[in-house]
Design a protein around this motif. Sequence first.
Motif, PDB file in Angstrom:
ATOM      1  N   HIS A  64      -3.636 -53.977  22.262  1.00  0.00           N
ATOM      2  CA  HIS A  64      -2.838 -52.850  21.779  1.00  0.00           C
ATOM      3  C   HIS A  64      -1.930 -53.268  20.622  1.00  0.00           C
ATOM      4  O   HIS A  64      -1.747 -52.496  19.664  1.00  0.00           O
ATOM      5  N   SER A  65      -1.393 -54.458  20.691  1.00  0.00           N
ATOM      6  CA  SER A  65      -0.553 -54.960  19.603  1.00  0.00           C
ATOM      7  C   SER A  65      -1.360 -55.077  18.309  1.00  0.00           C
ATOM      8  O   SER A  65      -0.889 -54.704  17.224  1.00  0.00           O
ATOM      9  N   THR A  66      -2.590 -55.575  18.435  1.00  0.00           N
ATOM     10  CA  THR A  66      -3.463 -55.712  17.261  1.00  0.00           C
ATOM     11  C   THR A  66      -3.803 -54.347  16.680  1.00  0.00           C
ATOM     12  O   THR A  66      -3.805 -54.162  15.449  1.00  0.00           O
ATOM     13  N   LEU A  67      -4.073 -53.383  17.539  1.00  0.00           N
ATOM     14  CA  LEU A  67      -4.393 -52.031  17.068  1.00  0.00           C
ATOM     15  C   LEU A  67      -3.196 -51.394  16.357  1.00  0.00           C
ATOM     16  O   LEU A  67      -3.357 -50.712  15.331  1.00  0.00           O
ATOM     17  N   ARG A  68      -2.003 -51.624  16.893  1.00  0.00           N
ATOM     18  CA  ARG A  68      -0.796 -51.076  16.246  1.00  0.00           C
ATOM     19  C   ARG A  68      -0.576 -51.714  14.872  1.00  0.00           C
ATOM     20  O   ARG A  68      -0.244 -51.021  13.899  1.00  0.00           O
ATOM     21  N   LYS A  69      -0.784 -53.006  14.798  1.00  0.00           N
ATOM     22  CA  LYS A  69      -0.593 -53.719  13.526  1.00  0.00           C
ATOM     23  C   LYS A  69      -1.603 -53.224  12.482  1.00  0.00           C
ATOM     24  O   LYS A  69      -1.258 -52.998  11.316  1.00  0.00           O
ATOM     25  N   ALA A  70      -2.851 -53.049  12.917  1.00  0.00           N
ATOM     26  CA  ALA A  70      -3.887 -52.572  11.999  1.00  0.00           C
ATOM     27  C   ALA A  70      -3.582 -51.150  11.536  1.00  0.00           C
ATOM     28  O   ALA A  70      -3.741 -50.820  10.345  1.00  0.00           O
ATOM     29  N   ALA A  71      -3.122 -50.307  12.453  1.00  0.00           N
ATOM     30  CA  ALA A  71      -2.787 -48.923  12.105  1.00  0.00           C
ATOM     31  C   ALA A  71      -1.681 -48.887  11.061  1.00  0.00           C
ATOM     32  O   ALA A  71      -1.689 -48.027  10.163  1.00  0.00           O
ATOM     33  N   ALA A  72      -0.739 -49.814  11.162  1.00  0.00           N
ATOM     34  CA  ALA A  72       0.351 -49.874  10.179  1.00  0.00           C
ATOM     35  C   ALA A  72      -0.175 -50.208   8.785  1.00  0.00           C
ATOM     36  O   ALA A  72       0.449 -49.864   7.779  1.00  0.00           O
TER      37      ALA A  72
END
Length: 581
Positions: free
Chosen positions: A466-474
């Motif tokens: 989830h952290s990786t997905l949030r970072k990518a979304a940013a």
Amino acid sequence: MSDTQTLHAAFAARIEAVLRALELEGALPPGASEAAVTVEPPRDPSHGDLATNAAMVLAKAAATNPRALAEKVVAHLQREPAITEASIAGPGFINLRLADSVWLDELRAIAGLGANYGRSNAGAGRRVNVEYVSANPTGPMHMGHCRGAVVGDALATLLEFSGHPVTREYYVNDAGAQVDVLARSAHLRYREALGEEIGEIPEGLYPGDYLVPVGKVLAAQFGPRFVEAPEAEWLPDFKTRTVHAMMDMIRADLALLGIEHDVFASEAELQQAGKPAEAEAWLRAQDLVYDGVLEAPKGKTPEDWEPVELPLFRSTKFGDDQDRPIKKSNGDWTYFGADLAYHMQKAAHADELIDIWGADHSGTVKRIKAAVAALAQGEGREIPFDVKLVQMVQLLRGGEPVKMSKRSGTFVTLADVVEEVGKDVVRFTMLTRKPEAQMEFDFAKVVEASKDNPVFYVQYASARIHSTLRKAAAEGIVPDPAALDRLGQDELVLIRHAAQFPRLVEAAAAAREPHRVAFFLYDLAAAFHAFWNAGNDAPEKRIIVTQDPALTGARLFLATQIGQVIRNGLALLGVEAVEEM
């Protein structure tokens, strides 16, 4: 072979189609039993993706040797575009290597099925009654109850996910002498609530503080009416009210673990309804209960022992070492007699029974299995019955035994433990070992942020995704399956691991072993962490490669589906898949 729509089942169907073709060719006789044919991953992954023993199993029926039959099977399989290699190993095993497209399609299947990935109809609608916890209603839940509670609840969820209608049942032992003791203990607290100085709790009564509020409620309801009254006047009412209060407490304790039962069956109500007597009459009609005299106790016979004629169940007919009395000499039902009637009651509404018991009940297993076998024989149907024995849990803090709880008087309460470390930690930890194995629960270790703590390690994989997905979304990049063909062997290894989940779930349900799911999740988490950590040394292996949005989108799609499988597995265990830690 299973009809579950998983990757393994799909290739099992292809093997089956080949066998039908060989029948048409005359290489196999029609009607040969294929019950022992398996299609599963080989123990050594270097041998391929799947292996089948079909030629080994069917060679005798085909009147040929296994390798010769295997050559004919392989000739058909080599025509399959999804199979890149079919080879014969040893005396006739067939190893298969699958095309990369097969694994990418499975990744898309995970995305398409979401929370239903791994769900099956393997149970074919067979109704299962799972009885678990069934603690005596004499106090709050403790960690000895906790392990069986979690095992039973996870097993019930696993069976439901695998196509079984499940009844979660709790048997309330509210008809024994311990309930009389409970009522007397509540009466003492009742007197205390009315201002009497009771001093130290007398030997033989329950000493825990949990009965203090019960005493206050009884004092408010009855006033001083029963302070000096004979026991016969207040005992029945105090028993009923105190058991009710204890069951409210037990339900609240179980709710802390996310556990709810469908049925609470009362032993007292069972007896009041005459069910044991009905069971006795039915068993006598089957010549499975007779009046007889028990053998004298082995060893030195007690001086006060004398032969007494009792109604005996013919449990030796079903493998027990002696016939068992269903009534005592005073006419009361034995625990076995009541339990026998209770299992007959459960079986009337189920196709299969599963009991989760503490290991201290191991001596009762054979006789109850005999009772259920008798019931099945009498009804002319099969009633599979399994008893799972769960070992106690030793509580430690930094390696040292934990002191007892003042509230309970004699043990550490489940509520205390859940309050300290949380529901998810308790539930997952209870499933990190086989239930029949001894377990230590160390308060320090179960919250440790390390690979050695399975709870943390699996939760961290979910949070990391989830952290990786949030970072990518940013950065404006989202999961995208458009470029999945860009994924390499490292990613395919991870997909292969995740793709074992449906088969694992089906096997765990068939074996009635929910701990297999916890083991799988730990291994999958380890595989994901290894994949993620590879990017520390090689930037091109990172999930987010900013200068290559297409590859990043594909890797994010992969990570999302790994997270979905972890979430599905944790849901079976009753554990939340956290999004941040």
